[in-house]
Design a protein around this motif. Structure first.
Motif, mmCIF file in Angstrom:
data_model
loop_
_atom_site.group_PDB
_atom_site.id
_atom_site.type_symbol
_atom_site.label_atom_id
_atom_site.label_comp_id
_atom_site.label_asym_id
_atom_site.label_seq_id
_atom_site.Cartn_x
_atom_site.Cartn_y
_atom_site.Cartn_z
ATOM 1 N N LEU A 92 36.181 35.367 53.366
ATOM 2 C CA LEU A 92 37.069 35.856 54.425
ATOM 3 C C LEU A 92 36.237 36.246 55.631
ATOM 4 O O LEU A 92 35.063 36.578 55.507
ATOM 5 N N GLU A 93 36.901 36.262 56.784
ATOM 6 C CA GLU A 93 36.250 36.741 58.002
ATOM 7 C C GLU A 93 37.288 37.327 58.943
ATOM 8 O O GLU A 93 38.483 37.113 58.772
ATOM 9 N N LYS A 94 36.807 38.099 59.893
ATOM 10 C CA LYS A 94 37.642 38.707 60.935
ATOM 11 C C LYS A 94 38.801 39.521 60.361
ATOM 12 O O LYS A 94 39.957 39.224 60.593
ATOM 13 N N LEU A 95 38.467 40.540 59.620
ATOM 14 C CA LEU A 95 39.478 41.393 58.998
ATOM 15 C C LEU A 95 39.666 42.718 59.738
ATOM 16 O O LEU A 95 40.230 43.657 59.181
ATOM 17 N N ASP A 96 39.225 42.791 60.976
ATOM 18 C CA ASP A 96 39.298 44.050 61.723
ATOM 19 C C ASP A 96 40.712 44.623 61.763
ATOM 20 O O ASP A 96 40.903 45.833 61.565
ATOM 21 N N ALA A 97 41.712 43.797 61.994
ATOM 22 C CA ALA A 97 43.101 44.277 62.059
ATOM 23 C C ALA A 97 43.557 44.810 60.700
ATOM 24 O O ALA A 97 44.272 45.813 60.633
ATOM 25 N N VAL A 98 43.125 44.162 59.645
ATOM 26 C CA VAL A 98 43.499 44.605 58.296
ATOM 27 C C VAL A 98 42.807 45.930 57.978
ATOM 28 O O VAL A 98 43.432 46.851 57.441
ATOM 29 N N TYR A 99 41.536 46.034 58.330
ATOM 30 C CA TYR A 99 40.828 47.302 58.106
ATOM 31 C C TYR A 99 41.476 48.429 58.902
ATOM 32 O O TYR A 99 41.584 49.557 58.413
ATOM 33 N N ALA A 100 41.935 48.139 60.107
ATOM 34 C CA ALA A 100 42.621 49.157 60.916
ATOM 35 C C ALA A 100 43.916 49.597 60.238
ATOM 36 O O ALA A 100 44.246 50.799 60.222
ATOM 37 N N GLU A 101 44.633 48.650 59.656
ATOM 38 C CA GLU A 101 45.867 48.959 58.934
ATOM 39 C C GLU A 101 45.568 49.834 57.708
ATOM 40 O O GLU A 101 46.283 50.795 57.424
ATOM 41 N N ILE A 102 44.498 49.508 57.005
ATOM 42 C CA ILE A 102 44.080 50.283 55.833
ATOM 43 C C ILE A 102 43.699 51.702 56.255
ATOM 44 O O ILE A 102 44.107 52.674 55.612
#
Length: 122
Positions: A92-102
């Motif tokens: 996986l890559e570019k998970l910044d939005a998901v990490y922000a949601e978490i």
């Protein structure tokens, strides 16, 4: 939390279900070789976040609810750790939005737990 009769009334629970949808899409994009490893562990962990909120809300005491929120937060950390492992393995890559949601969901869980512990709610 006046007016909160069910776990379904909790914004934190509804947001945890939104995260399930996001994580399931991500999990389904993992390689077939991870079908019974990271993919299933990721799905179990994200489901556990919601289930612990729901179970805790239906417990008899504030202390029990706070305990289940602690378990929910731990499951959320597990989701984040699995995603980080998937990034390290280049799945996986570019998970910044998901990490922000978490991170946002984690703050919500911790805020609810703090309110319970100071008996501001329930």
């Amino acid at each position: 939390m006046s007016g909160v009769k069910s776990f379904r009334d909790l914004t934190v629970w509804r947001d945890s279900v939104k995260l399930i949808k996001t994580i399931y899409q991500i999990a389904d994009s993992l390689p077939k070789s991870e079908e019974f490893n990271l993919k299933q562990q990721l799905k179990r962990a994200v489901i556990s976040v919601s289930l612990n909120i729901a179970e805790g809300k239906n417990r008899k005491t504030v202390k029990d609810f706070a305990h289940f929120l602690t378990m929910s937060a731990a499951s959320l950390a597990e989701v984040e750790a699995i995603l980080a492992i998937c990034e390290e393995l280049l799945y996986l890559e570019k998970l910044d939005a998901v990490y922000a949601e978490i991170q946002k969901l984690g703050r919500m869980i911790n805020a609810l737990k703090s309110k319970l512990q100071t008996k501001e709610v329930i």
